[in-house]
Design a protein around this motif. Sequence first.
Motif, PDB file in Angstrom:
ATOM      1  N   ALA A 216      50.319  30.126  13.492  1.00 36.58           N
ATOM      2  CA  ALA A 216      50.540  30.640  14.838  1.00 36.58           C
ATOM      3  C   ALA A 216      50.203  29.575  15.874  1.00 36.58           C
ATOM      4  N   VAL A 217      50.654  29.809  17.103  1.00 33.76           N
ATOM      5  CA  VAL A 217      50.341  28.909  18.212  1.00 33.76           C
ATOM      6  C   VAL A 217      49.726  29.705  19.357  1.00 33.76           C
ATOM      7  N   ALA A 218      48.906  29.016  20.143  1.00 29.62           N
ATOM      8  CA  ALA A 218      48.274  29.611  21.318  1.00 29.62           C
ATOM      9  C   ALA A 218      48.592  28.744  22.526  1.00 29.62           C
ATOM     10  N   PRO A 219      49.437  29.203  23.437  1.00 27.71           N
ATOM     11  CA  PRO A 219      49.717  28.425  24.648  1.00 27.71           C
ATOM     12  C   PRO A 219      48.455  28.275  25.490  1.00 27.71           C
ATOM     13  N   ILE A 220      48.225  27.069  26.007  1.00 28.70           N
ATOM     14  CA  ILE A 220      46.994  26.804  26.764  1.00 28.70           C
ATOM     15  C   ILE A 220      47.170  26.993  28.260  1.00 28.70           C
ATOM     16  N   GLY A 221      48.417  27.246  28.718  1.00 25.84           N
ATOM     17  CA  GLY A 221      48.652  27.383  30.148  1.00 25.84           C
ATOM     18  C   GLY A 221      48.698  26.027  30.838  1.00 25.84           C
ATOM     19  N   LYS A 222      48.608  26.055  32.153  1.00 23.48           N
ATOM     20  CA  LYS A 222      48.670  24.814  32.931  1.00 23.48           C
ATOM     21  C   LYS A 222      47.281  24.174  32.953  1.00 23.48           C
ATOM     22  N   VAL A 223      47.126  23.134  32.170  1.00 21.79           N
ATOM     23  CA  VAL A 223      45.826  22.488  31.972  1.00 21.79           C
ATOM     24  C   VAL A 223      45.993  20.989  32.132  1.00 21.79           C
ATOM     25  N   ASP A 224      45.044  20.359  32.823  1.00 24.41           N
ATOM     26  CA  ASP A 224      45.029  18.895  32.917  1.00 24.41           C
ATOM     27  C   ASP A 224      44.371  18.327  31.667  1.00 24.41           C
ATOM     28  N   TRP A 225      45.146  17.632  30.855  1.00 23.59           N
ATOM     29  CA  TRP A 225      44.628  17.032  29.627  1.00 23.59           C
ATOM     30  C   TRP A 225      45.469  15.798  29.317  1.00 23.59           C
ATOM     31  N   VAL A 226      44.972  14.967  28.410  1.00 18.83           N
ATOM     32  CA  VAL A 226      45.729  13.780  28.019  1.00 18.83           C
ATOM     33  C   VAL A 226      45.282  13.318  26.642  1.00 18.83           C
ATOM     34  N   GLU A 227      46.248  12.866  25.858  1.00 19.64           N
ATOM     35  CA  GLU A 227      45.957  12.160  24.614  1.00 19.64           C
ATOM     36  C   GLU A 227      45.881  10.675  24.952  1.00 19.64           C
ATOM     37  N   VAL A 228      44.765  10.048  24.640  1.00 19.56           N
ATOM     38  CA  VAL A 228      44.518   8.677  25.077  1.00 19.56           C
ATOM     39  C   VAL A 228      44.984   7.705  23.997  1.00 19.56           C
ATOM     40  N   ASP A 229      46.199   7.203  24.165  1.00 19.59           N
ATOM     41  CA  ASP A 229      46.764   6.244  23.215  1.00 19.59           C
ATOM     42  C   ASP A 229      46.796   4.826  23.761  1.00 19.59           C
ATOM     43  N   ASN A 230      46.914   4.691  25.089  1.00 25.64           N
ATOM     44  CA  ASN A 230      47.093   3.363  25.683  1.00 25.64           C
ATOM     45  C   ASN A 230      46.354   3.305  27.028  1.00 25.64           C
ATOM     46  N   HIS A 231      46.499   2.199  27.709  1.00 27.30           N
ATOM     47  CA  HIS A 231      45.732   2.008  28.944  1.00 27.30           C
ATOM     48  C   HIS A 231      46.198   2.928  30.066  1.00 27.30           C
ATOM     49  N   ASP A 232      47.480   3.275  30.104  1.00 28.69           N
ATOM     50  CA  ASP A 232      47.943   4.244  31.102  1.00 28.69           C
ATOM     51  C   ASP A 232      47.314   5.612  30.859  1.00 28.69           C
ATOM     52  N   ASP A 233      47.248   6.018  29.586  1.00 26.12           N
ATOM     53  CA  ASP A 233      46.597   7.285  29.240  1.00 26.12           C
ATOM     54  C   ASP A 233      45.120   7.255  29.620  1.00 26.12           C
ATOM     55  N   LEU A 234      44.485   6.115  29.391  1.00 25.59           N
ATOM     56  CA  LEU A 234      43.064   5.995  29.721  1.00 25.59           C
ATOM     57  C   LEU A 234      42.840   6.147  31.218  1.00 25.59           C
ATOM     58  N   ALA A 235      43.731   5.572  32.018  1.00 22.61           N
ATOM     59  CA  ALA A 235      43.624   5.717  33.468  1.00 22.61           C
ATOM     60  C   ALA A 235      43.730   7.182  33.868  1.00 22.61           C
ATOM     61  N   LYS A 236      44.653   7.914  33.235  1.00 22.45           N
ATOM     62  CA  LYS A 236      44.778   9.345  33.535  1.00 22.45           C
ATOM     63  C   LYS A 236      43.535  10.095  33.098  1.00 22.45           C
ATOM     64  N   ALA A 237      43.007   9.756  31.923  1.00 23.17           N
ATOM     65  CA  ALA A 237      41.798  10.415  31.440  1.00 23.17           C
ATOM     66  C   ALA A 237      40.650  10.230  32.421  1.00 23.17           C
ATOM     67  N   ARG A 238      40.563   9.068  33.019  1.00 22.17           N
ATOM     68  CA  ARG A 238      39.479   8.800  33.967  1.00 22.17           C
ATOM     69  C   ARG A 238      39.696   9.528  35.286  1.00 22.17           C
ATOM     70  N   GLU A 239      40.920   9.871  35.592  1.00 20.17           N
ATOM     71  CA  GLU A 239      41.188  10.692  36.779  1.00 20.17           C
ATOM     72  C   GLU A 239      40.780  12.136  36.576  1.00 20.17           C
ATOM     73  N   ILE A 240      41.033  12.665  35.386  1.00 20.32           N
ATOM     74  CA  ILE A 240      40.836  14.102  35.181  1.00 20.32           C
ATOM     75  C   ILE A 240      39.484  14.462  34.566  1.00 20.32           C
ATOM     76  N   ALA A 241      38.861  13.545  33.804  1.00 24.26           N
ATOM     77  CA  ALA A 241      37.625  13.900  33.110  1.00 24.26           C
ATOM     78  C   ALA A 241      36.519  14.280  34.075  1.00 24.26           C
ATOM     79  N   CYS A 242      36.484  13.651  35.213  1.00 25.53           N
ATOM     80  CA  CYS A 242      35.424  13.927  36.183  1.00 25.53           C
ATOM     81  C   CYS A 242      35.610  15.288  36.876  1.00 25.53           C
ATOM     82  N   THR A 243      36.729  15.948  36.653  1.00 25.75           N
ATOM     83  CA  THR A 243      36.975  17.242  37.289  1.00 25.75           C
ATOM     84  C   THR A 243      36.564  18.416  36.406  1.00 25.75           C
ATOM     85  N   TYR A 244      36.216  18.163  35.149  1.00 22.30           N
ATOM     86  CA  TYR A 244      35.874  19.249  34.223  1.00 22.30           C
ATOM     87  C   TYR A 244      34.469  19.775  34.529  1.00 22.30           C
TER      88      TYR A 244
END
Length: 244
Positions: A216-244
Amino acid sequence: MLGMVLAAGAGRRLRPYTDTLPKALVPVDGETTILDIALRNLAAVDLREVVVIVGYAARAVHDRRAELERRHGVKLTLVHNDKAEEWNNAYSLWCARDHFASGALLVNGDTVHPVSVERTLLDAPVTSDILLAVDDVKTLADEEMKVTLDEAGHLRRITKLMDPSEAYGEYIGATLIRPGAAERLADALKATFERDPQLYYEDGYGEMVSRGEQIAVAPIGKVDWVEVDNHDDLAKAREIACTY
């Protein structure tokens, strides 16, 4: 039920951060790492026994173990993947098979997301022994781990190799594994890496579906998240992690 973090990967696209650290120990909010966020989330839903699968630069996790336990109020068990730099993560998850026999909430050690994801999985009705967290809001491209569903809303396919327009959504790297699934999941993972050591553990879910399993699957809704694979992803992670 245990918490579980898959943190064996090398993260070569994040060099130089990962020259001496696994991807899970890359900082995303001051000194807070991806692994810190994962452990904080698991502790917040009272999963304080946590298995961490390590491999590449495993010594760095061993060295921080006591501090991570103190900071997050968890007890860590480290499982070593001896092929982390050779094989993909189907084998990595299989290495923890004796632990997910107790049931586990698994999170990828390269995903930055809020604790609402864990709560969504734990609060979902029991409709199968394996439940995947899926983002059905995000606009998809080629790199994402995409899913399609059957008429009953269960998993039909899970792969990156899919036209994004055909997909229901993206699997975000968080799974609820109930104890009843453990033996069957372990066998599917073994069949997967024996077929091709470079396959993902998600291919193990696909193997289970091909055997007639319901996932089964569970939709998570509209959530700020990112899979960190590269430096662009890391930049996004640093934008959103401080908001949790």
